[in-house]
Design a protein around this motif. Structure first.
Motif, PDB file in Angstrom:
ATOM      1  N   ALA A  83       0.690  -1.155   0.051  1.00  0.00           N
ATOM      2  CA  ALA A  83       0.036   0.203  -0.057  1.00  0.00           C
ATOM      3  C   ALA A  83       0.812   1.088  -0.049  1.00  0.00           C
ATOM      4  N   SER A  84       2.064   1.231   0.476  1.00  0.00           N
ATOM      5  CA  SER A  84       3.121   2.185   0.466  1.00  0.00           C
ATOM      6  C   SER A  84       3.897   2.324  -0.920  1.00  0.00           C
ATOM      7  N   ILE A  85       3.599   1.534  -1.845  1.00  0.00           N
ATOM      8  CA  ILE A  85       4.472   1.418  -3.033  1.00  0.00           C
ATOM      9  C   ILE A  85       3.432   1.748  -4.256  1.00  0.00           C
ATOM     10  N   LEU A  86       2.218   1.207  -4.277  1.00  0.00           N
ATOM     11  CA  LEU A  86       1.210   1.308  -5.313  1.00  0.00           C
ATOM     12  C   LEU A  86       0.693   2.840  -5.567  1.00  0.00           C
ATOM     13  N   LYS A  87       0.366   2.884  -6.760  1.00  0.00           N
ATOM     14  CA  LYS A  87      -0.381   4.163  -7.098  1.00  0.00           C
ATOM     15  C   LYS A  87      -1.375   4.097  -8.060  1.00  0.00           C
ATOM     16  N   VAL A  88      -2.026   4.879  -8.616  1.00  0.00           N
ATOM     17  CA  VAL A  88      -3.186   4.987  -9.505  1.00  0.00           C
ATOM     18  C   VAL A  88      -2.542   4.568 -10.777  1.00  0.00           C
ATOM     19  N   THR A  98       3.055  -3.635 -14.087  1.00  0.00           N
ATOM     20  CA  THR A  98       2.804  -4.524 -12.944  1.00  0.00           C
ATOM     21  C   THR A  98       3.695  -4.364 -11.729  1.00  0.00           C
ATOM     22  N   LYS A  99       3.263  -4.385 -10.870  1.00  0.00           N
ATOM     23  CA  LYS A  99       4.102  -3.988  -9.550  1.00  0.00           C
ATOM     24  C   LYS A  99       4.320  -5.434  -8.617  1.00  0.00           C
ATOM     25  N   ILE A 100       3.360  -6.143  -8.846  1.00  0.00           N
ATOM     26  CA  ILE A 100       3.262  -7.744  -8.130  1.00  0.00           C
ATOM     27  C   ILE A 100       2.538  -8.443  -8.744  1.00  0.00           C
ATOM     28  N   VAL A 101       3.053  -9.840  -8.873  1.00  0.00           N
ATOM     29  CA  VAL A 101       2.196 -10.939  -9.491  1.00  0.00           C
ATOM     30  C   VAL A 101       2.090 -11.886  -8.194  1.00  0.00           C
ATOM     31  N   THR A 102       0.853 -12.370  -7.985  1.00  0.00           N
ATOM     32  CA  THR A 102       0.616 -13.339  -6.867  1.00  0.00           C
ATOM     33  C   THR A 102      -0.092 -14.466  -7.321  1.00  0.00           C
ATOM     34  N   VAL A 103       0.521 -15.570  -7.098  1.00  0.00           N
ATOM     35  CA  VAL A 103      -0.060 -16.884  -7.633  1.00  0.00           C
ATOM     36  C   VAL A 103       0.203 -18.267  -6.951  1.00  0.00           C
ATOM     37  N   ASN A 104      -0.606 -18.952  -6.858  1.00  0.00           N
ATOM     38  CA  ASN A 104      -0.296 -20.268  -5.813  1.00  0.00           C
ATOM     39  C   ASN A 104       0.374 -21.245  -6.772  1.00  0.00           C
ATOM     40  N   GLU A 111      -8.193  -1.160  -3.920  1.00  0.00           N
ATOM     41  CA  GLU A 111      -9.390  -0.144  -3.626  1.00  0.00           C
ATOM     42  C   GLU A 111      -8.722   0.998  -2.802  1.00  0.00           C
ATOM     43  N   LYS A 112      -7.764   0.563  -1.921  1.00  0.00           N
ATOM     44  CA  LYS A 112      -6.968   1.697  -1.261  1.00  0.00           C
ATOM     45  C   LYS A 112      -6.145   2.559  -2.160  1.00  0.00           C
ATOM     46  N   THR A 113      -5.475   1.746  -3.020  1.00  0.00           N
ATOM     47  CA  THR A 113      -4.568   2.634  -3.616  1.00  0.00           C
ATOM     48  C   THR A 113      -4.810   3.210  -5.088  1.00  0.00           C
ATOM     49  N   GLY A 114      -6.024   2.425  -5.473  1.00  0.00           N
ATOM     50  CA  GLY A 114      -6.302   3.126  -6.958  1.00  0.00           C
ATOM     51  C   GLY A 114      -5.808   2.175  -7.931  1.00  0.00           C
ATOM     52  N   ALA A 115      -4.935   1.089  -7.528  1.00  0.00           N
ATOM     53  CA  ALA A 115      -4.522   0.246  -8.515  1.00  0.00           C
ATOM     54  C   ALA A 115      -5.300  -0.631  -9.283  1.00  0.00           C
ATOM     55  N   THR A 116      -4.973  -1.364 -10.213  1.00  0.00           N
ATOM     56  CA  THR A 116      -6.145  -2.241 -10.913  1.00  0.00           C
ATOM     57  C   THR A 116      -5.735  -3.830 -10.837  1.00  0.00           C
ATOM     58  N   LEU A 117      -6.544  -4.515 -10.339  1.00  0.00           N
ATOM     59  CA  LEU A 117      -6.315  -6.001 -10.389  1.00  0.00           C
ATOM     60  C   LEU A 117      -6.750  -6.772 -11.735  1.00  0.00           C
ATOM     61  N   ARG A 118      -5.831  -7.515 -12.295  1.00  0.00           N
ATOM     62  CA  ARG A 118      -5.856  -8.024 -13.285  1.00  0.00           C
ATOM     63  C   ARG A 118      -5.775  -9.523 -13.087  1.00  0.00           C
ATOM     64  N   VAL A 119      -6.500 -10.478 -13.725  1.00  0.00           N
ATOM     65  CA  VAL A 119      -6.561 -11.804 -13.815  1.00  0.00           C
ATOM     66  C   VAL A 119      -5.905 -12.534 -14.883  1.00  0.00           C
ATOM     67  N   ILE A 120      -4.911 -13.551 -14.511  1.00  0.00           N
ATOM     68  CA  ILE A 120      -4.443 -14.475 -15.448  1.00  0.00           C
ATOM     69  C   ILE A 120      -5.489 -15.507 -15.620  1.00  0.00           C
ATOM     70  N   PRO A 121      -5.986 -15.874 -16.851  1.00  0.00           N
ATOM     71  CA  PRO A 121      -7.057 -16.785 -16.997  1.00  0.00           C
ATOM     72  C   PRO A 121      -6.683 -18.331 -17.229  1.00  0.00           C
ATOM     73  N   MET A 122      -7.583 -19.152 -16.834  1.00  0.00           N
ATOM     74  CA  MET A 122      -7.153 -20.574 -16.828  1.00  0.00           C
ATOM     75  C   MET A 122      -7.925 -21.332 -17.983  1.00  0.00           C
ATOM     76  N   ASN A 123      -7.757 -22.691 -18.344  1.00  0.00           N
ATOM     77  CA  ASN A 123      -8.386 -23.109 -19.493  1.00  0.00           C
ATOM     78  C   ASN A 123      -9.421 -24.198 -18.921  1.00  0.00           C
ATOM     79  N   GLU A 124     -10.038 -25.242 -19.669  1.00  0.00           N
ATOM     80  CA  GLU A 124     -10.926 -26.240 -18.991  1.00  0.00           C
ATOM     81  C   GLU A 124     -10.202 -27.122 -18.542  1.00  0.00           C
ATOM     82  N   ASN A 125      -8.793 -27.332 -18.741  1.00  0.00           N
ATOM     83  CA  ASN A 125      -8.091 -28.519 -17.798  1.00  0.00           C
ATOM     84  C   ASN A 125      -7.577 -28.049 -16.702  1.00  0.00           C
ATOM     85  N   GLY A 126      -7.825 -26.740 -16.005  1.00  0.00           N
ATOM     86  CA  GLY A 126      -7.487 -26.239 -14.912  1.00  0.00           C
ATOM     87  C   GLY A 126      -6.049 -25.766 -14.864  1.00  0.00           C
TER      88      GLY A 126
END
Length: 404
Positions: free
Chosen positions: A105-110, A163-169, A133-148
């Protein structure tokens, strides 16, 4: 090769009966069972040490502190962190993710962007939504296929200078998919983005090497890898942990406090405010040692055989569909039987002593993708057997007959 009977004897709960039937525990994705050595270590701490850490000069405090820091070093070696102070004790994966999101939150901006994947657990979606919501940054989603599987061609298009951070399991809790995180880490770094890996579902099955992966953050929970609940680890590269502000204020995380200004302690204490789950932190090291004594090659071989056998047996059931058929997957089979609601089957098989998880598994976007209310999830551990899978298959057949 595992001596499965010897291994199972380490887990007292596996010998008990549920609803008059021998327990078959296939909900390891939610939490693993605990070996006797872990249970004993918890009791031993409270019986023999039980003192606060890092603050006392008396003998018990020193013993507790030493045991806590030995556990930190054990985990450092296990994940191959460069420094012990890069290993932060948390209450679990959710705590670790929130600590990092709060720091950003101290790094991101609109105009900045955060990338998450379509197969994340809610704990790796909601904190980033709150951050945006707090910073005005945009959340984008990496899609998946039918195989998961995540679609890497789309990831390549999404990641950019914004892109400032990617977060993935690392591994999907709902599908068992093993994501290509090394590729994703390297691609994020090409654009100067940080990357956080949610390893909650990975650490029970494999041994992450954070230096080889070159991830910026790696988070996981202790209770999924034979350790106590309320324990977890946030690994972060030293430079990132020094850059981010602390997540909580209080005791332990300070260097000096006045009413005019407070200064923060050095790593790792900067992120460890308040009295921690001392027994849990110490015993998490015990659990890691136990799993290494079993051997992760043995764990992977046993679980590979269970997934292959379980898939084959379940597909014998007419109308059964498996969700999550990625080429790289582990230890989870999510399925439905025809139009029968997963909860109904889960309820019946529970009466037969079988513990499976039903519902959306805190991964509602996955269920929306497949247009289903949820799945029945059988998640295996190294102490499970093919014979238990046979019992489950017969129970599902019985449930299908009753509900059709």
């Amino acid at each position: 090769m595992l001596d499965i009977n010897k291994v199972r004897a380490d887990f007292p709960i596996l010998s008990q009966k549920v609803n008059g039937k021998q327990l078959v525990y296939f909900d390891n994705g939610a939490t693993s069972q605990k070996p006797q050595v872990v249970i004993d270590a918890i009791a031993q701490y409270y019986q023999e040490i039980n003192a606060n850490i890092h603050r006392g000069v008396h003998t018990l405090s020193q013993l507790a502190t030493d045991a806590y820091e030995v556990s930190r070093a054990t985990i450092q070696n296990h994940i191959n962190a460069k420094f012990a102070h890069e290993v932060i004790f948390t209450s679990g994966t959710t705590h670790g993710i929130n600590a990092v999101a709060n720091g950003f939150a101290s790094i991101l901006k609109v105009g900045d962007e955060v990338l998450v994947s379509a197969m994340e657990h809610h704990s790796n979606i909601v904190p980033w939504q709150m951050l945006c919501e707090k910073t005005g940054a945009t959340l984008r989603v990496i899609p998946m296929n039918e195989n998961g599987e995540l679609i890497m061609a789309e990831y390549d298009k999404l990641v950019s200078e914004k892109t400032k951070i990617v977060t993935v399991n690392h591994i999907s809790n709902a599908l068992g998919t093993i994501n290509p995180i090394k590729y994703m880490i390297d691609k994020a770094h090409e654009f100067g983005a940080a990357i956080l890996i949610d390893g909650a579902q990975a650490v029970p099955h494999l041994k992450p090497d954070v230096q080889e992966l070159d991830c910026d953050f790696y988070v996981f929970s202790g209770h999924k890898m034979c350790g106590p609940t309320g324990t977890g680890i946030l690994y972060g590269k030293e430079a990132w942990l020094n850059q981010l502000p602390p997540y909580q204020g209080g005791g332990e995380m300070i260097k000096e406090v006045t009413f005019e200004k407070s200064t923060y302690a050095d790593l790792p204490h900067k992120f460890e405010a308040g009295t921690p789950n001392i027994a849990g932190g110490i015993v998490l090291g015990t659990a890691v040692d136990y799993m290494n004594s079993i051997g992760f090659e043995n764990i992977q071989q046993q679980e590979k055989e269970l997934v292959e056998y379980g898939t084959k047996r379940l597909l014998e059931i007419e109308g059964l569909k498996i969700y999550g058929t990625a080429k790289e997957k582990t230890s989870v089979i999510s399925f439905n039987v025809g139009e029968i609601h997963p909860y109904d089957i889960g309820t019946i098989v529970d009466k037969l002593g079988i513990a499976v998880r039903t519902g959306h598994h805190c991964a509602q976007p996955i269920m929306e993708f497949f247009k289903i209310p949820g799945t029945i999830r059988a998640s295996f551990s190294f102490y499970n057997t093919k014979e238990e899978i046979d019992v489950m298959v017969e129970a599902v057949k019985k449930a299908q007959l009753m509900l059709s």
